[in-house]
Scaffold this motif. Structure first.
Motif, short mmCIF file in Angstrom:
data_model
loop_
_atom_site.label_atom_id
_atom_site.label_comp_id
_atom_site.label_asym_id
_atom_site.label_seq_id
_atom_site.Cartn_x
_atom_site.Cartn_y
_atom_site.Cartn_z
N ASP A 154 24.20 1.41 -21.47
CA ASP A 154 23.84 0.51 -20.38
C ASP A 154 22.33 0.44 -20.21
OD1 ASP A 154 26.44 -0.18 -19.79
OD2 ASP A 154 26.68 1.37 -18.27
N GLU A 155 21.69 1.60 -20.30
CA GLU A 155 20.24 1.63 -20.15
C GLU A 155 19.56 0.85 -21.27
OE1 GLU A 155 17.29 2.27 -17.71
OE2 GLU A 155 19.29 2.99 -17.32
N LEU A 156 20.04 1.00 -22.49
CA LEU A 156 19.47 0.26 -23.61
C LEU A 156 19.67 -1.24 -23.46
CD1 LEU A 156 20.41 2.48 -26.67
CD2 LEU A 156 18.15 2.13 -25.68
N SER A 157 20.83 -1.64 -22.98
CA SER A 157 21.08 -3.07 -22.83
C SER A 157 20.20 -3.66 -21.73
CB SER A 157 22.55 -3.34 -22.55
OG SER A 157 22.98 -2.70 -21.38
N ARG A 158 19.87 -2.87 -20.72
CA ARG A 158 18.95 -3.35 -19.69
C ARG A 158 17.55 -3.50 -20.26
NH1 ARG A 158 21.26 0.24 -14.98
NH2 ARG A 158 22.96 -1.10 -14.37
N LEU A 159 17.16 -2.57 -21.13
CA LEU A 159 15.84 -2.68 -21.76
C LEU A 159 15.76 -3.95 -22.59
CD1 LEU A 159 15.12 0.99 -22.84
CD2 LEU A 159 14.03 -0.30 -21.00
N ASP A 160 16.83 -4.26 -23.32
CA ASP A 160 16.86 -5.49 -24.11
C ASP A 160 16.70 -6.70 -23.20
OD1 ASP A 160 17.28 -4.01 -26.39
OD2 ASP A 160 19.43 -4.39 -26.46
N LEU A 161 17.37 -6.70 -22.08
CA LEU A 161 17.27 -7.82 -21.15
C LEU A 161 15.87 -7.90 -20.54
CD1 LEU A 161 20.70 -7.77 -19.30
CD2 LEU A 161 19.86 -9.48 -20.91
N CYS A 162 15.25 -6.76 -20.28
CA CYS A 162 13.88 -6.77 -19.74
C CYS A 162 12.93 -7.45 -20.70
CB CYS A 162 13.40 -5.34 -19.47
SG CYS A 162 14.11 -4.59 -18.02
N ALA A 163 13.03 -7.11 -21.97
CA ALA A 163 12.16 -7.71 -22.98
C ALA A 163 12.42 -9.22 -23.08
CB ALA A 163 12.36 -7.04 -24.32
N GLU A 164 13.68 -9.59 -23.06
CA GLU A 164 14.04 -11.01 -23.16
C GLU A 164 13.56 -11.79 -21.94
OE1 GLU A 164 15.27 -14.22 -25.17
OE2 GLU A 164 15.47 -12.20 -25.96
#
Length: 68
Positions: A19-29
């Motif tokens: 979940d934390e990694l997927s949030r990081l991906d969304l932050c970058a996007e």
């Protein structure tokens, strides 16, 4: 002579950090989309800016979906 071996890392739940990694991906996007949106607004390209605004809305919806 024996070579010391590294201890194996503790094996925990493999989904714990996902979940934390997927949030990081969304932050970058989100950051990239916001920067591109500002760029198109400065150029006066309202059509592309509107599309990017819709993309940002979709990313935020996904962020909220993953939070629940």
């Amino acid at each position: 002579m024996t070579v010391p071996q590294r201890p194996e890392p503790a094996r925990s739940d493999p989904d714990a950090g996902r979940d934390e990694l997927s949030r990081l991906d969304l932050c970058a996007e989100l950051a990239a989309a916001a920067a591109e949106l500002r760029h198109h607004l400065l150029r006066g390209d309202r059509d592309v800016a509107n599309l990017l605004g819709a993309w940002i809305d979709a990313l935020l919806d996904e962020w909220n979906r993953r939070r629940d």
